[in-house]
Design a protein around this motif. Structure first.
Motif, PDB file in Angstrom:
ATOM      1  N   MET A  39       0.731  -1.359  -0.016  1.00 57.79           N
ATOM      2  CA  MET A  39       0.074   0.073   0.377  1.00 57.79           C
ATOM      3  C   MET A  39       0.676   1.267  -0.093  1.00 57.79           C
ATOM      4  O   MET A  39       1.896   1.259   0.576  1.00 57.79           O
ATOM      5  N   SER A  40       0.393   2.163  -0.842  1.00 60.81           N
ATOM      6  CA  SER A  40       1.023   3.555  -0.764  1.00 60.81           C
ATOM      7  C   SER A  40       0.143   4.477  -0.674  1.00 60.81           C
ATOM      8  O   SER A  40      -1.235   4.391  -0.908  1.00 60.81           O
ATOM      9  N   VAL A  53       3.389  10.784  -4.214  1.00 62.96           N
ATOM     10  CA  VAL A  53       3.394   9.597  -3.177  1.00 62.96           C
ATOM     11  C   VAL A  53       4.052  10.463  -1.959  1.00 62.96           C
ATOM     12  O   VAL A  53       4.815  11.160  -2.363  1.00 62.96           O
ATOM     13  N   ASP A  54       3.377  10.306  -0.662  1.00 64.05           N
ATOM     14  CA  ASP A  54       4.010  10.701   0.319  1.00 64.05           C
ATOM     15  C   ASP A  54       3.880   9.521   1.385  1.00 64.05           C
ATOM     16  O   ASP A  54       2.661   9.449   1.871  1.00 64.05           O
ATOM     17  N   MET A  55       4.633   8.639   1.777  1.00 66.96           N
ATOM     18  CA  MET A  55       4.820   7.506   2.676  1.00 66.96           C
ATOM     19  C   MET A  55       4.382   8.302   4.015  1.00 66.96           C
ATOM     20  O   MET A  55       4.004   7.311   4.826  1.00 66.96           O
ATOM     21  N   GLY A  56       4.455   9.030   4.418  1.00 66.08           N
ATOM     22  CA  GLY A  56       4.575   9.672   5.548  1.00 66.08           C
ATOM     23  C   GLY A  56       2.913   9.803   6.171  1.00 66.08           C
ATOM     24  O   GLY A  56       2.789   9.597   7.407  1.00 66.08           O
ATOM     25  N   ALA A  57       2.150   9.746   5.144  1.00 67.51           N
ATOM     26  CA  ALA A  57       0.818   9.645   5.306  1.00 67.51           C
ATOM     27  C   ALA A  57       0.354   8.277   6.071  1.00 67.51           C
ATOM     28  O   ALA A  57      -0.630   8.205   6.880  1.00 67.51           O
ATOM     29  N   ARG A  61       1.892  11.635   8.989  1.00 70.50           N
ATOM     30  CA  ARG A  61       3.024  12.766   9.137  1.00 70.50           C
ATOM     31  C   ARG A  61       3.486  13.051   7.500  1.00 70.50           C
ATOM     32  O   ARG A  61       4.566  13.249   7.272  1.00 70.50           O
ATOM     33  N   SER A  62       2.497  13.240   6.752  1.00 69.04           N
ATOM     34  CA  SER A  62       2.726  13.566   5.243  1.00 69.04           C
ATOM     35  C   SER A  62       3.000  15.079   5.501  1.00 69.04           C
ATOM     36  O   SER A  62       2.873  15.735   6.444  1.00 69.04           O
ATOM     37  N   TRP A  87      -5.374   5.900  -0.650  1.00 67.14           N
ATOM     38  CA  TRP A  87      -4.751   4.814  -0.394  1.00 67.14           C
ATOM     39  C   TRP A  87      -4.685   3.846  -1.529  1.00 67.14           C
ATOM     40  O   TRP A  87      -5.948   3.402  -1.819  1.00 67.14           O
ATOM     41  N   VAL A  88      -3.754   3.485  -2.010  1.00 67.48           N
ATOM     42  CA  VAL A  88      -3.401   2.756  -3.247  1.00 67.48           C
ATOM     43  C   VAL A  88      -2.650   1.278  -2.873  1.00 67.48           C
ATOM     44  O   VAL A  88      -1.733   1.484  -2.383  1.00 67.48           O
TER      45      VAL A  88
END
Length: 175
Positions: A39-40, A53-57, A61-62, A87-88
Motif C-alpha cells: 500500500m502507498s 506519493v507521500d509515505m508519511g501519510a 506525517r505527510s 490509499w492505493v
C-alpha cells in the motif's frame, strides 16, 4: 531502579508493520497482523494541481499533515484547503502489477490557524477497503479525480494502469 524509571525504559510497541507473510512460521508474535507493504499513500492536492506519493501519510506525517492539529469536526476548519489522501494498493496479476484498491479520504487544512479536519474512522476504513481491493473515489471532486487518474496513468510508464480493472478505469474516466 524505581518502578517509574523501569516503566520509562520499557520500549512500547504500538504498531508494527510486518514484511512478507505475518503468518509464516510459528504463528507467535505478529500472528494476524496486516501487511501494508503493498500500500502507498498518494496525496492529491487540487489547490496546486498535483498528485504525489507521500509515505508519511501512513503514520499521519505527510507533507500536508505536518504542523497542524487535527479536529474531528469539519465545521471547525471552515477555510481549510481540500486535500485527498488516496490509499492505493498494488497487487501482481497474470499480466504484471496493477492497482487493485484505490480509496480516497478527505482532509481539510487551514495553515493560518494551524488546524485541520480529518475523519480517522474514514481513513482507517478506506485503508482496509483498499487492502481488500475496493475502489472508492465517487465522493471525490472531478478535478481531484482527474489529477489522480493522470498520476496513476503516468506511473511507471502506464503498465500498472493498463493492467488495472475496468472498475477503476470507469471510476476515474478520461476527461
Amino acid at each position: 531502579m524505581s518502578s517509574d524509571q523501569s516503566s520509562k525504559n520499557k520500549k512500547s510497541n504500538p504498531f508494527t508493520i510486518i514484511k512478507d507473510d505475518p503468518l509464516d512460521g510459528d504463528r507467535g508474535y505478529g500472528a494476524g497482523s496486516i501487511s501494508l507493504e503493498n500500500m502507498s499513500s498518494v496525496i492529491v492536492d487540487p489547490n496546486e494541481d498535483r498528485a504525489f506519493v507521500d509515505m508519511g501519510a501512513m503514520h499521519a506525517r505527510s507533507e500536508v499533515e505536518r504542523r497542524v492539529k487535527f479536529l474531528p469536526d469539519r465545521d471547525a476548519v471552515p477555510n481549510g484547503k481540500l486535500y485527498w489522501i488516496v490509499w492505493v494498493t498494488v497487487e501482481k496479476g497474470e499480466n504484471g502489477p496493477y492497482f487493485s484498491g484505490v480509496c480516497g479520504s478527505e482532509i481539510r487544512v487551514d495553515r493560518s490557524i494551524k488546524r485541520a479536519y480529518k475523519s480517522m474512522p474514514e481513513h482507517v476504513t478506506h485503508m482496509e477497503k483498499s487492502l481488500k481491493g475496493k475502489i472508492i473515489v465517487a465522493h471525490m471532486d472531478e478535478h481531484s479525480k482527474r489529477l489522480l487518474r493522470d498520476f496513476l496513468v503516468d506511473f511507471k510508464g502506464g503498465e500498472m494502469w493498463e493492467n488495472s480493472s475496468d472498475e477503476l478505469k470507469q471510476a476515474l474516466p478520461e476527461s
